[in-house]
Design a protein around this motif. Structure first.
Motif, PDB file in Angstrom:
ATOM      1  N   PRO A 117     -18.467 -61.509  64.136  1.00  0.00           N
ATOM      2  CA  PRO A 117     -17.058 -61.207  63.895  1.00  0.00           C
ATOM      3  C   PRO A 117     -16.516 -61.970  62.687  1.00  0.00           C
ATOM      4  N   THR A 118     -15.890 -61.234  61.775  1.00  0.00           N
ATOM      5  CA  THR A 118     -15.387 -61.807  60.523  1.00  0.00           C
ATOM      6  C   THR A 118     -13.963 -61.324  60.286  1.00  0.00           C
ATOM      7  N   LEU A 119     -13.089 -62.251  59.911  1.00  0.00           N
ATOM      8  CA  LEU A 119     -11.692 -61.947  59.624  1.00  0.00           C
ATOM      9  C   LEU A 119     -11.528 -61.735  58.124  1.00  0.00           C
ATOM     10  N   TYR A 120     -10.891 -60.616  57.756  1.00  0.00           N
ATOM     11  CA  TYR A 120     -10.636 -60.283  56.360  1.00  0.00           C
ATOM     12  C   TYR A 120      -9.142 -60.084  56.133  1.00  0.00           C
ATOM     13  N   LYS A 121      -8.735 -60.259  54.871  1.00  0.00           N
ATOM     14  CA  LYS A 121      -7.381 -59.933  54.429  1.00  0.00           C
ATOM     15  C   LYS A 121      -7.519 -58.884  53.331  1.00  0.00           C
ATOM     16  N   VAL A 122      -6.736 -57.808  53.461  1.00  0.00           N
ATOM     17  CA  VAL A 122      -6.801 -56.710  52.500  1.00  0.00           C
ATOM     18  C   VAL A 122      -5.442 -56.509  51.850  1.00  0.00           C
ATOM     19  N   ASP A 123      -5.412 -56.448  50.527  1.00  0.00           N
ATOM     20  CA  ASP A 123      -4.209 -56.096  49.777  1.00  0.00           C
ATOM     21  C   ASP A 123      -4.162 -54.574  49.704  1.00  0.00           C
ATOM     22  N   ASP A 169      -5.055 -72.455  57.517  1.00  0.00           N
ATOM     23  CA  ASP A 169      -4.308 -72.440  56.265  1.00  0.00           C
ATOM     24  C   ASP A 169      -5.008 -71.450  55.334  1.00  0.00           C
ATOM     25  N   ILE A 170      -4.302 -70.404  54.926  1.00  0.00           N
ATOM     26  CA  ILE A 170      -4.883 -69.362  54.082  1.00  0.00           C
ATOM     27  C   ILE A 170      -5.212 -69.890  52.694  1.00  0.00           C
ATOM     28  N   ALA A 217     -12.638 -65.962  57.411  1.00  0.00           N
ATOM     29  CA  ALA A 217     -13.508 -66.810  58.232  1.00  0.00           C
ATOM     30  C   ALA A 217     -14.359 -65.944  59.137  1.00  0.00           C
ATOM     31  N   SER A 218     -15.445 -66.526  59.641  1.00  0.00           N
ATOM     32  CA  SER A 218     -16.310 -65.884  60.635  1.00  0.00           C
ATOM     33  C   SER A 218     -16.445 -66.815  61.819  1.00  0.00           C
ATOM     34  N   SER A 219     -16.772 -66.236  62.963  1.00  0.00           N
ATOM     35  CA  SER A 219     -16.977 -67.049  64.157  1.00  0.00           C
ATOM     36  C   SER A 219     -17.867 -66.283  65.121  1.00  0.00           C
ATOM     37  N   SER A 220     -18.863 -66.954  65.645  1.00  0.00           N
ATOM     38  CA  SER A 220     -19.643 -66.306  66.699  1.00  0.00           C
ATOM     39  C   SER A 220     -18.725 -66.153  67.905  1.00  0.00           C
ATOM     40  N   GLY A 221     -18.902 -65.151  68.666  1.00  0.00           N
ATOM     41  CA  GLY A 221     -18.051 -64.918  69.829  1.00  0.00           C
ATOM     42  C   GLY A 221     -16.915 -63.985  69.516  1.00  0.00           C
ATOM     43  N   MET A 222     -15.902 -64.461  68.806  1.00  0.00           N
ATOM     44  CA  MET A 222     -14.766 -63.616  68.426  1.00  0.00           C
ATOM     45  C   MET A 222     -13.917 -64.324  67.389  1.00  0.00           C
ATOM     46  N   ILE A 223     -13.112 -63.537  66.676  1.00  0.00           N
ATOM     47  CA  ILE A 223     -12.086 -64.066  65.777  1.00  0.00           C
ATOM     48  C   ILE A 223     -11.020 -62.988  65.607  1.00  0.00           C
ATOM     49  N   PHE A 279      -8.282 -55.002  65.480  1.00  0.00           N
ATOM     50  CA  PHE A 279      -7.214 -56.011  65.524  1.00  0.00           C
ATOM     51  C   PHE A 279      -6.459 -56.169  64.204  1.00  0.00           C
ATOM     52  N   PRO A 280      -5.882 -55.087  63.649  1.00  0.00           N
ATOM     53  CA  PRO A 280      -5.097 -55.244  62.417  1.00  0.00           C
ATOM     54  C   PRO A 280      -3.802 -56.014  62.672  1.00  0.00           C
ATOM     55  N   LYS A 281      -3.381 -56.781  61.689  1.00  0.00           N
ATOM     56  CA  LYS A 281      -2.139 -57.567  61.768  1.00  0.00           C
ATOM     57  C   LYS A 281      -1.565 -57.683  60.363  1.00  0.00           C
ATOM     58  N   TRP A 282      -0.285 -57.308  60.176  1.00  0.00           N
ATOM     59  CA  TRP A 282       0.331 -57.446  58.861  1.00  0.00           C
ATOM     60  C   TRP A 282       0.252 -58.887  58.403  1.00  0.00           C
ATOM     61  N   ALA A 283      -0.034 -59.100  57.122  1.00  0.00           N
ATOM     62  CA  ALA A 283      -0.196 -60.436  56.566  1.00  0.00           C
ATOM     63  C   ALA A 283       1.091 -61.011  55.988  1.00  0.00           C
ATOM     64  N   ASN A 284       2.136 -60.173  55.860  1.00  0.00           N
ATOM     65  CA  ASN A 284       3.400 -60.646  55.316  1.00  0.00           C
ATOM     66  C   ASN A 284       4.530 -59.693  55.708  1.00  0.00           C
ATOM     67  N   ASP A 285       5.762 -60.143  55.509  1.00  0.00           N
ATOM     68  CA  ASP A 285       6.935 -59.340  55.863  1.00  0.00           C
ATOM     69  C   ASP A 285       7.054 -58.065  55.034  1.00  0.00           C
ATOM     70  N   LYS A 286       6.560 -58.097  53.810  1.00  0.00           N
ATOM     71  CA  LYS A 286       6.647 -56.924  52.932  1.00  0.00           C
ATOM     72  C   LYS A 286       5.583 -55.875  53.256  1.00  0.00           C
ATOM     73  N   GLN A 287       4.676 -56.212  54.139  1.00  0.00           N
ATOM     74  CA  GLN A 287       3.589 -55.323  54.562  1.00  0.00           C
ATOM     75  C   GLN A 287       2.783 -54.812  53.373  1.00  0.00           C
ATOM     76  N   THR A 288       2.423 -55.748  52.497  1.00  0.00           N
ATOM     77  CA  THR A 288       1.586 -55.403  51.345  1.00  0.00           C
ATOM     78  C   THR A 288       0.129 -55.785  51.565  1.00  0.00           C
ATOM     79  N   ALA A 289      -0.140 -56.461  52.672  1.00  0.00           N
ATOM     80  CA  ALA A 289      -1.508 -56.866  53.002  1.00  0.00           C
ATOM     81  C   ALA A 289      -1.631 -56.951  54.518  1.00  0.00           C
ATOM     82  N   PHE A 290      -2.857 -56.889  55.001  1.00  0.00           N
ATOM     83  CA  PHE A 290      -3.095 -57.020  56.437  1.00  0.00           C
ATOM     84  C   PHE A 290      -4.406 -57.745  56.694  1.00  0.00           C
ATOM     85  N   PHE A 291      -4.494 -58.327  57.879  1.00  0.00           N
ATOM     86  CA  PHE A 291      -5.723 -58.949  58.360  1.00  0.00           C
ATOM     87  C   PHE A 291      -6.380 -57.982  59.336  1.00  0.00           C
ATOM     88  N   TYR A 292      -7.687 -58.044  59.420  1.00  0.00           N
ATOM     89  CA  TYR A 292      -8.402 -57.301  60.452  1.00  0.00           C
ATOM     90  C   TYR A 292      -9.730 -57.995  60.721  1.00  0.00           C
TER      91      TYR A 292
END
Length: 157
Positions: free
Chosen positions: A30-36, A80-81, A46-52, A9-22
């Protein structure tokens, strides 16, 4: 940039596409990360049992819409990031997924099984009721936004 475990589930984190969430399932939850993408730095969101899953990012990149299922049923949360706070936007005993910002961030559209089949609904971000957006088809299983437009797919057989 990303390795080990199940990374989805990658998703761009900004309009400039310099970072993404996955979402990663490497740690057993399941844990959500942001990568530069330039520095390679990785931040746990964040993490969540079940899904995120991050489904949309605000124009300024400070808030994200996340589908989480901490109690086995997925609902949509506003995170809120900057401070890590989250607020549950939908509460339903079925499925609410795939939230997208609309109306310059004043509302969301999302897919829900509220009618017994997937359909598109909207809700103001701060208060207000859930409203049905699509009145034809019985399998409107995804939606996204493009400027002021809402795009959805219907898979009728």
């Amino acid at each position: 940039m990303v390795s080990g475990g199940l990374n989805i589930f990658p998703k761009w984190a900004n309009d400039k596409q310099t970072a993404f969430f996955y979402t990663s399932y490497a740690s057993g939850e399941p844990t959500l990360y942001k990568v530069d993408i330039y520095s390679g730095s990785k931040q746990k969101i964040a993490s969540s049992s079940g899904m995120i899953v991050c489904s949309d990012v605000s124009k300024d990149g400070s808030k994200i819409l996340v589908t989480m299922a901490p109690n086995d049923q997925p609902d949509i949360y506003l995170m809120d990031i900057n401070d890590g706070s989250k607020r549950r936007l939908t509460t339903f005993d079925g499925i609410d997924v795939g939230g997208n910002f609309v109306d310059d961030g004043a509302g969301i559209v999302f897919v829900s099984s509220r009618l017994g089949y997937p359909n598109i609904f909207s809700k103001p971000l701060y208060g207000g009721k859930v409203s049905q957006m699509v009145y034809h088809g019985r399998n409107n299983s995804s939606c996204s936004t493009f400027g002021k437009y809402i795009v959805y797919s219907s898979r009728e057989t």
